[in-house]
Design an enzyme around this catalytic site. Structure first.
Site, short mmCIF file in Angstrom:
data_model
loop_
_atom_site.label_atom_id
_atom_site.label_comp_id
_atom_site.label_asym_id
_atom_site.label_seq_id
_atom_site.Cartn_x
_atom_site.Cartn_y
_atom_site.Cartn_z
N GLU A 280 44.04 -51.53 44.44
CA GLU A 280 44.31 -50.54 45.50
C GLU A 280 42.93 -50.05 45.96
O GLU A 280 42.42 -49.04 45.50
CB GLU A 280 45.15 -49.39 44.96
CG GLU A 280 45.57 -48.42 46.06
CD GLU A 280 46.34 -47.22 45.55
OE1 GLU A 280 47.17 -46.68 46.31
OE2 GLU A 280 46.12 -46.81 44.39
N ASP B 155 45.72 -49.25 40.18
CA ASP B 155 45.94 -48.06 40.99
C ASP B 155 44.66 -47.25 41.17
O ASP B 155 43.90 -47.06 40.21
CB ASP B 155 47.01 -47.18 40.30
CG ASP B 155 47.29 -45.90 41.06
OD1 ASP B 155 47.95 -45.97 42.11
OD2 ASP B 155 46.82 -44.83 40.60
N ASP C 150 51.43 -51.85 36.38
CA ASP C 150 50.64 -50.95 37.21
C ASP C 150 49.68 -50.19 36.31
O ASP C 150 50.09 -49.35 35.52
CB ASP C 150 51.58 -49.98 37.94
CG ASP C 150 51.06 -49.60 39.31
OD1 ASP C 150 49.84 -49.60 39.49
OD2 ASP C 150 51.88 -49.30 40.19
N HIS D 136 55.87 -48.60 47.53
CA HIS D 136 56.46 -47.35 47.06
C HIS D 136 55.83 -46.11 47.69
O HIS D 136 56.28 -45.00 47.43
CB HIS D 136 56.32 -47.26 45.54
CG HIS D 136 54.90 -47.19 45.08
ND1 HIS D 136 54.01 -48.22 45.25
CD2 HIS D 136 54.19 -46.19 44.49
CE1 HIS D 136 52.83 -47.88 44.78
NE2 HIS D 136 52.91 -46.65 44.30
N ASP D 137 54.77 -46.30 48.48
CA ASP D 137 54.04 -45.17 49.04
C ASP D 137 54.21 -45.02 50.55
O ASP D 137 53.55 -44.18 51.15
CB ASP D 137 52.54 -45.31 48.74
CG ASP D 137 52.17 -44.76 47.37
OD1 ASP D 137 52.91 -43.90 46.85
OD2 ASP D 137 51.15 -45.20 46.81
#
Length: 557
Positions: free
Chosen positions: A257, A200, A98, A328-329
């Site tokens: 993202e 990210d 990430d 994860h969000d």
């Protein structure tokens, strides 16, 4: 479309802090990931995306990096990371890290040097500006709440930009020296054998530095100003340079993202010469069946269907989206898409089929394969994430009661996806021999990996079958490159589509209806590839979908 190795990606996202602790400190680690590689291989995944494991003060759970070339001690060592890459490779699995380069941690050596000399070399790695009229340079609001500007210690009227927490100062991508540092770091990691990166907050690298105040959009007198730091004109130039310098020469898989990709953006973003291999399809991330906007499963399901097909229409075969249900969000998908009265083993098996066979690559999230669930808290103190408390404070400032604010956070919190992985029914779900950093969901004694491994009718076994269908040698290219044809688009409670090429004609049928539905049907079934029931009730002119049924059918041309 030129064929690439990563087109076959069936990914598995790991939030390492919550995956497996091997040393008893209550925090998951890299050795814990290595321990379970055989299970990931058995699932059928061939790519692992690791949430951040870089050195970090952990203000934002590792998304505040203090050293891009070191592993945080809570997760292990660089030797552990090299071992993970090597062991995964033995199993045909590539590792994605990430990459967080919109900002660094305020503990990063660059920023520490910048604070000492904001106008020197490292000061130019960040965004420093003077305030106006005794206030911040402008009234941008941080994504996590409060001003996006923080005063520099020791200066009366100097601020630095942080569109996330104040401990995450934004990097200045206008500075070519900063860009060179980032590119060098990326290439070093690729040399270690990585498969690529998830990128990210990548749509925020370019800012529009017009420092006029905007009309306040909340009681705090700030404005989110998203259009000033998201997908700003000139972003494509930065991303193109990054790709040409780092990702293209190393044949890396990159997943951005990236928000709000329009039809005019597709070629630049994920086309043959686009900046990324793929971007996440975020079309459904605001969907939540407990939101009063929907309030029932079928209403949400119909909107979700329309969103999926609209997103695919935008891409129109010019690139590959990354399809997912959990990360994860977001809250857990079963609680996000299904009302309690609609939650059962049939609906839980049906749900992932809805988008798993769409054009694009796919990612699953740890625990999704066993049906892990949300873990609502009785008070705000049950949460641990700094942004959660910021959201709570904002809701209270907007006039909500404590109970109303807590209800919304319990419905929407990303922390539900971060409870420790439930491996077995032993103490702390087998996640740790110590005290977990975040409490294990109390349902672990019944809902855990070991129990599902022993039950061939479990959700875990169904996920393995689903992945096996997608990766089956005689079908895979149809799922990767075949035409998408939506079916039964106007039938409420039905999400269906066809994947078709010169070799195969495959029909995917799913329903969210508690009573099932009979549909007109003229295809001739050659093979039932996947079914969450024991029977397929197809006649000469109709097919009966049982309650919450999903079917993947190979039919004759």
């Amino acid at each position: 479309m030129e064929k690439k190795w990563w087109h076959k990606t069936v990914g598995y996202q790991i939030y390492p802090k919550s995956f497996q602790d091997t040393n008893g400190d209550g925090i998951g680690d890299l050795k814990g990931v290595i321990r379970h590689l055989d299970k990931i291989e058995k699932l059928g995944a061939n790519v692992i995306w690791l949430c951040p494991v870089f050195a970090s003060p952990m203000v934002d759970n590792g998304y505040d990096i203090s050293d891009y070339m070191d592993i945080d001690p809570s997760f292990g060592t660089m030797e552990d990371m090299k071992e993970l890459i090597a062991e995964a490779k033995k199993r045909g699995i590539r590792i994605l890290m990430d990459l967080v380069v919109n900002h660094s941690s305020d503990r990063h050596a660059w920023f520490q040097a910048a604070l000492k000399d904001p106008f020197g070399k490292y000061g130019k790695y960040y965004v420093f500006r003077e305030g106006k009229d005794g206030k911040e340079p402008n009234n941008w609001r941080s994504i996590f709440g409060g001003s996006a500007w923080e005063k520099v210690p020791g200066y009366d009227n100097l601020y630095y930009l942080h569109i996330f927490t104040k401990e995450q100062p934004d990097l200045n991508w206008e500075n070519p020296k900063l860009r060179e540092e980032i590119y060098e770091m990326i290439l070093k990691w690729m040399d270690l054998g990585l498969g690529g990166f998830r990128l990210d907050a990548i749509s925020h690298l370019k800012k529009n530095y017009q420092y006029t105040n905007l009309p306040p959009d909340g009681p705090d007198e700030y404005n989110m100003a998203f259009e000033y730091f998201n997908n700003v004109d000139g972003l494509a130039d930065i991303l193109c340079e990054m790709k040409e310098r780092t990702f293209a020469p190393t044949d890396a898989l990159t997943i951005g993202e990236y928000d709000h990709m329009g039809p005019e953006d597709v070629e630049d973003v994920i086309g043959e010469n686009g900046s990324f291999s793929s971007v996440f399809d975020f079309c459904h991330t605001l969907d939540n069946v407990r939101n009063p906007k929907w309030g029932n499963t079928v209403a949400l399901f119909d909107d979700y269907r329309d969103q999926l097909f609209a997103a695919q229409k935008i891409v129109d075969g010019r690139g590959m989206l990354c399809n997912f249900l959990e990360n994860h969000d977001k809250p857990r998908s079963i609680d996000r898409f299904l009302m309690p009265e609609d939650q059962n083993l049939y609906s839980e098996k049906m749900l992932p089929v809805t988008n798993f066979f769409l054009p694009g690559i796919v990612f699953l999230y740890q625990g999704q394969e066993i049906g892990m669930r949300d873990d609502p808290k009785q008070s705000i103190q049950g949460f641990v994430d700094k942004p959660t408390f910021a959201i709570y404070d904002r809701l209270i400032a907007e006039g909500k009661t404590d109970a109303e604010a807590l209800e919304q956070i319990n419905r929407e919190s990303r922390e539900h996806s971060r409870t420790p992985m439930q491996w077995d029914a032993s103490a702390e779900a087998g996640f740790t021999t110590g005290t977990p950093w975040f409490p294990v969901n109390k349902n672990y004694t019944e809902l855990n990996y070991e129990a599902e491994e022993k039950d061939p009718d479990s959700l875990l076994w169904f996920y393995r079958k689903m992945v096996a269908v997608r990766r089956r040698e005689d079908l895979e290219e149809t799922f990767l490159y075949g035409t998408l044809i939506p079916e039964y688009e106007t039938v409420s409670g039905v999400l269906a589509y066809r994947r078709k090429d010169e070799k195969n004609n495959i029909l995917i049928l799913t329903t969210s209806l508690a009573d099932g539905i009979t549909l007109p049907f003229t295809d001739t079934i050659e093979e039932v590839l996947l079914n969450n029931y024991d029977t397929c009730e197809a006649g000469e002119e109709t097919i009966r979908l049982q309650p919450y049924q999903c079917l993947v059918l190979k039919v004759k041309e």
